[in-house]
Design an enzyme around this catalytic site. Structure first.
Site, short mmCIF file in Angstrom:
data_model
loop_
_atom_site.label_atom_id
_atom_site.label_comp_id
_atom_site.label_asym_id
_atom_site.label_seq_id
_atom_site.Cartn_x
_atom_site.Cartn_y
_atom_site.Cartn_z
N ARG A 62 0.82 -1.21 0.00
CA ARG A 62 0.00 0.00 0.00
C ARG A 62 0.85 1.26 0.00
NH1 ARG A 62 -3.60 -1.92 4.89
NH2 ARG A 62 -1.83 -3.32 5.08
N GLU A 99 4.21 -10.17 13.88
CA GLU A 99 3.50 -10.52 15.12
C GLU A 99 4.08 -11.82 15.70
OE1 GLU A 99 -0.67 -10.52 14.58
OE2 GLU A 99 -1.07 -10.94 16.71
#
Ligand code: HPA
Length: 177
Positions: A62, A99
């Site tokens: 993005r 994560e």
């Protein structure tokens, strides 16, 4: 900020994506809204109008959309920071925290010259693992990272603080708790 609500209202929130309990801030609706997209790019560019920026580095994927528009408006070059294995020429790489575990990002070794002034652009900063890796990668090849710019900050996740601790000025247009 006066543009806050305008832009904020065009971000779509998807509950439980990609996992239960996550509120995913989806910027595709902002990008599809001509006024919001222009406004967001104008606001990202605004602090750098009239200062010398050599390159805009965008983080896959993005960050490519916004970084390209920002680079164009600043008359700067665009540099893609990509996932490992995607760039064809000689690269430098940096591991970054996910994560769970780590991954690697790359850029072309000759994409930025030592001393060039670079702005890092992405759509959103969460925990800041990716942005931190990108800053380290740019510094590794001698770039001056002038700032890191995002449309959205999720301040509770600490990413902006992490970048500021690395002496990178951080600018974001809107925040979600
Ligand atoms: N939206 C988009 N990307 C993200 C988010 C989000 O809410 N959180 C972490 N990365």
């Amino acid at each position: 900020m006066t543009f806050d609500l305008d832009i904020k209202n065009t971000v779509r929130t998807i509950p439980d994506y990609p996992k239960p309990g996550i509120l995913f801030r989806d910027i595709t609706t902002l990008l599809a809204d001509a006024r919001a997209f222009r406004r967001a790019v104008d606001e990202l560019v605004h602090p750098w109008a009239g200062s010398k920026i050599d390159k805009v580095a965008g983080i896959e994927a993005r960050g490519f959309i916004l970084g390209g528009a920002v680079a164009h408006q600043l008359s700067a070059g665009f540099v893609p920071i990509r996932k490992k294995g995607k760039l064809p020429h000689k690269t430098v790489s940096m591991s970054y925290a996910l994560e769970y575990g780590t991954d690697e990002m790359e850029m072309h070794v000759d994409a930025v010259q030592p001393g060039e002034r670079v702005i890092l652009v992405d759509d959103l900063i969460a925990t800041g693992g990716t942005a931190e890796g990108a800053v380290k990668l740019l510094r590794q090849i001698g770039a001056t990272v002038v700032a890191a710019c995002f449309i959205i900050d999720l301040p509770d996740l600490g990413g902006a603080a992490k970048l500021r601790a690395l002496d990178v000025p951080v600018r974001s247009l809107i925040a979600f708790d």
